[in-house]
Design an enzyme around this catalytic site. Structure first.
Site, mmCIF file in Angstrom:
data_model
loop_
_atom_site.group_PDB
_atom_site.id
_atom_site.type_symbol
_atom_site.label_atom_id
_atom_site.label_comp_id
_atom_site.label_asym_id
_atom_site.label_seq_id
_atom_site.Cartn_x
_atom_site.Cartn_y
_atom_site.Cartn_z
ATOM 1 N N HIS A 5 5.222 68.923 3.231
ATOM 2 C CA HIS A 5 5.704 67.561 3.042
ATOM 3 C C HIS A 5 5.426 66.750 4.304
ATOM 4 O O HIS A 5 5.076 67.297 5.342
ATOM 5 C CB HIS A 5 7.203 67.546 2.703
ATOM 6 C CG HIS A 5 8.066 68.194 3.733
ATOM 7 N ND1 HIS A 5 8.485 69.502 3.622
ATOM 8 C CD2 HIS A 5 8.565 67.740 4.904
ATOM 9 C CE1 HIS A 5 9.219 69.810 4.671
ATOM 10 N NE2 HIS A 5 9.272 68.765 5.478
ATOM 11 N N GLY A 6 5.592 65.448 4.165
ATOM 12 C CA GLY A 6 5.435 64.547 5.291
ATOM 13 C C GLY A 6 6.747 63.852 5.593
ATOM 14 O O GLY A 6 7.650 63.821 4.751
#
Length: 139
Positions: A53-54
């Protein structure tokens, strides 16, 4: 300099004597942000990966407390892999960076220090949405 170049290994102080080693991590001194949260990953099955994820704002420092693992960072244009296997090295990851943690050794423990409390609104879980966000003009 590309955004990914902000990701870097930080040498943490290592104090050695016959009784063993001691390393210290102080907010604002060894870590370029104020610590708000600490968590750790452990007992990760072989072949599994974490993260994926970011984050928008969150900054992190990854440390291999035991064993080893790889951290892949991606700024939407460039990818880079860091292999962590010493507890006196920390990997700094700024905001607006996608991260994946993989290749855990047996007994690997990943300690993560974070600049913010948990906030689900700070996450990108879809890579294509993350990449699109990195291409938006800065406000």
């Amino acid at each position: 300099m590309s955004h990914i170049d902000q990701c870097r290994i930080i040498d943490l102080p290592k104090h050695s004597d016959p009784r063993g080693n001691l390393s210290v991590i102080e907010s604002g001194i060894h870590v370029p942000f104020d610590l708000k949260r600490v968590y750790y990953l452990y007992d990760v099955p072989g072949g599994s990966s974490r993260a994926g994820h970011g984050h928008i704002e969150l900054q992190q420092l990854f440390v291999a407390m035991s064993g080893s693992f790889d951290v892949i960072v991606d700024d939407g244009e460039n990818r880079k892999k860091f292999s962590l296997n010493r507890s006196y090295y920390g990997l700094y990851v700024p905001g607006m960076m996608w991260r994946e943690v993989e290749n855990f050794s047996s007994g690997g423990v990943c300690l993560v220090m974070a600049s913010t409390l948990y906030d689900p609104k700070d996450y990108y879980h879809d890579y294509d949405e993350f990449v699109a966000a990195t291409r938006q003009p800065k406000k």
